[in-house]
Design a protein around this motif. Structure first.
Motif, PDB file in Angstrom:
ATOM      1  N   UNK A   1      39.217  42.849  54.164  1.00  0.00           N
ATOM      2  CA  UNK A   1      38.812  43.886  55.113  1.00  0.00           C
ATOM      3  C   UNK A   1      37.752  43.334  56.058  1.00  0.00           C
ATOM      4  N   UNK A   2      37.776  43.796  57.294  1.00  0.00           N
ATOM      5  CA  UNK A   2      36.741  43.465  58.256  1.00  0.00           C
ATOM      6  C   UNK A   2      35.830  44.683  58.412  1.00  0.00           C
ATOM      7  N   UNK A   3      34.558  44.471  58.091  1.00  0.00           N
ATOM      8  CA  UNK A   3      33.581  45.555  58.123  1.00  0.00           C
ATOM      9  C   UNK A   3      32.618  45.314  59.288  1.00  0.00           C
ATOM     10  N   UNK A   4      32.420  46.314  60.128  1.00  0.00           N
ATOM     11  CA  UNK A   4      31.519  46.198  61.269  1.00  0.00           C
ATOM     12  C   UNK A   4      30.264  47.026  61.016  1.00  0.00           C
ATOM     13  N   UNK A   5      29.112  46.398  61.256  1.00  0.00           N
ATOM     14  CA  UNK A   5      27.830  47.080  61.090  1.00  0.00           C
ATOM     15  C   UNK A   5      26.977  46.841  62.329  1.00  0.00           C
ATOM     16  N   UNK A   6      26.236  47.860  62.701  1.00  0.00           N
ATOM     17  CA  UNK A   6      25.274  47.720  63.793  1.00  0.00           C
ATOM     18  C   UNK A   6      23.910  47.424  63.169  1.00  0.00           C
ATOM     19  N   UNK A   7      23.340  46.276  63.533  1.00  0.00           N
ATOM     20  CA  UNK A   7      22.072  45.854  62.950  1.00  0.00           C
ATOM     21  C   UNK A   7      21.030  45.655  64.049  1.00  0.00           C
ATOM     22  N   UNK A   8      19.761  45.898  63.707  1.00  0.00           N
ATOM     23  CA  UNK A   8      18.695  45.702  64.716  1.00  0.00           C
ATOM     24  C   UNK A   8      18.377  44.224  64.903  1.00  0.00           C
ATOM     25  N   UNK A   9      17.894  43.889  66.093  1.00  0.00           N
ATOM     26  CA  UNK A   9      17.398  42.545  66.381  1.00  0.00           C
ATOM     27  C   UNK A   9      15.900  42.660  66.635  1.00  0.00           C
ATOM     28  N   UNK A  10      15.119  41.958  65.833  1.00  0.00           N
ATOM     29  CA  UNK A  10      13.666  42.023  66.009  1.00  0.00           C
ATOM     30  C   UNK A  10      13.264  41.467  67.376  1.00  0.00           C
ATOM     31  N   UNK A  11      12.271  42.083  67.957  1.00  0.00           N
ATOM     32  CA  UNK A  11      11.767  41.574  69.243  1.00  0.00           C
ATOM     33  C   UNK A  11      10.715  40.498  68.983  1.00  0.00           C
ATOM     34  N   UNK A  12      10.610  39.581  69.940  1.00  0.00           N
ATOM     35  CA  UNK A  12       9.609  38.515  69.847  1.00  0.00           C
ATOM     36  C   UNK A  12       8.297  38.990  70.469  1.00  0.00           C
ATOM     37  N   UNK A  13       7.220  38.392  69.999  1.00  0.00           N
ATOM     38  CA  UNK A  13       5.904  38.680  70.570  1.00  0.00           C
ATOM     39  C   UNK A  13       5.393  37.419  71.260  1.00  0.00           C
ATOM     40  N   UNK A  14       5.093  37.549  72.541  1.00  0.00           N
ATOM     41  CA  UNK A  14       4.586  36.398  73.292  1.00  0.00           C
ATOM     42  C   UNK A  14       3.195  36.722  73.803  1.00  0.00           C
TER      43      UNK A  14
END
Length: 319
Positions: free
Chosen positions: A128-141
């Motif tokens: 089975x192919x399972x799709x999930x929406x995951x967060x991407x952490x933001x960088x701090x500059x």
């Protein structure tokens, strides 16, 4: 005599091959089933007979019997005992109406010949192919900000997490997960960086005077000089007597900016500084011995220059 002729005319000799072994029988019966039964040859429900049991027979016919064997089949959490006279595992499964999916595994192979007591196991495999929406952490500059005092920070842009769609292939065997592999990641929303301004301007309060702001501080060796011949190689009356490398007249101004000589590769000419123990100054002059982290502070008299001597001081580059 007539009766004897009729009997002789209906008697048949048949050759029956049971699992390849020849048996010669005689019969007065008209079809295969009756002939075999009359000769005590039992046919099981799964045995294969060629020609078929309802086929008519004639003298010298050959009949082939393949006896069914017991096969143990493990399938869908159950263990079944199957009787089959098929040639191999694949044809047995087809005959029994057992459907195989594309990824299912059969052990031993589908080409394995059937034999008494053969054990066959079918592993149901599902992908089975399972799709999930995951967060991407933001960088701090961080960015240097000369408008802020050193040690003070300011958030000038708030960070926001992004999103990505992760597609994972999950493999199950007999309903249990056995493997998981990420096959693609697609960024659907880019993260926004968090930006922090870092103050780079220092603050220093001399023992006498008001608070001052500086961009850098360096520990340097400080010597002293005057406009006399010993320091500059020029005497009063020389048109360049007391004139600095930048064209100004060297001066000592305790209430303002005095002149110092620097190595321009370290402190650019025209830079305003504060010299610890000396005061405010402008880098206006150079000197043959002023190389690297050395400065030469100007005094109006030899006595003042001699009293200064050689010191290690902090030099503050002013804003």
């Amino acid at each position: 005599m007539i009766s004897t002729v009729i009997i002789t005319g209906t008697r048949k000799t048949l050759y029956v091959y049971i699992d390849g072994k020849e048996n010669k029988i005689t019969t007065f019966r008209s079809n295969v089933k009756e002939a075999l039964t009359a000769n005590d040859i039992e046919i099981g429900s799964k045995d294969k007979v060629t020609p078929g049991l309802d086929s008519n027979i004639k003298d010298k016919d050959k009949i082939y019997v393949k006896k069914a064997v017991n096969v143990e089949l493990k399938l869908d959490g159950k263990t079944l005992t199957i009787q089959s006279a098929e040639n191999d595992v694949e044809t047995m499964l087809t005959a029994e109406g057992i459907q195989l999916n594309a990824l299912d595994r059969v052990s031993p192979s589908k080409e394995e010949p059937l034999g008494e007591g053969l054990q066959v196991e079918i592993t149901r495999v599902e992908s089975k192919e399972v799709k999930e929406v995951k967060p991407i952490d933001f960088a701090t500059v961080t960015k240097s900000d000369t408008s802020l005092q050193q040690g003070n920070n300011k958030v000038i842009q708030q960070g926001k997490p992004g999103e990505k769609t992760v597609t994972t292939r999950v493999v199950y065997e007999n309903g249990k997960e056995v493997s998981k592999k990420v096959i693609s990641e697609v960024v659907t929303k880019k993260p926004v960086e968090k930006v922090i301004a870092m103050g780079t301007t220092g603050s220093y309060t001399p023992s006498r005077g008001s608070n001052m702001r500086y961009s850098n501080v360096m520990r340097m060796k400080a010597t002293a000089y005057t406009s006399d011949y010993a320091s500059t190689g020029k005497n009063p009356g020389d048109p360049y007597f007391g004139i600095t490398a930048t064209g100004t007249t060297a001066r000592r101004n305790t209430n303002g900016y005095s002149t110092i000589a620097v190595d321009p590769r370290v402190i650019p000419l025209g830079t305003k500084v504060y010299v610890e123990g000396y005061g405010y100054a402008i880098a206006e002059d150079t000197g043959g011995a002023i190389k690297g982290n050395i400065i030469d502070v100007y005094f109006d008299s030899n006595n003042q220059a001699n009293n200064w001597g050689v010191k290690s001081v902090n030099v503050y580059i002013l804003k």
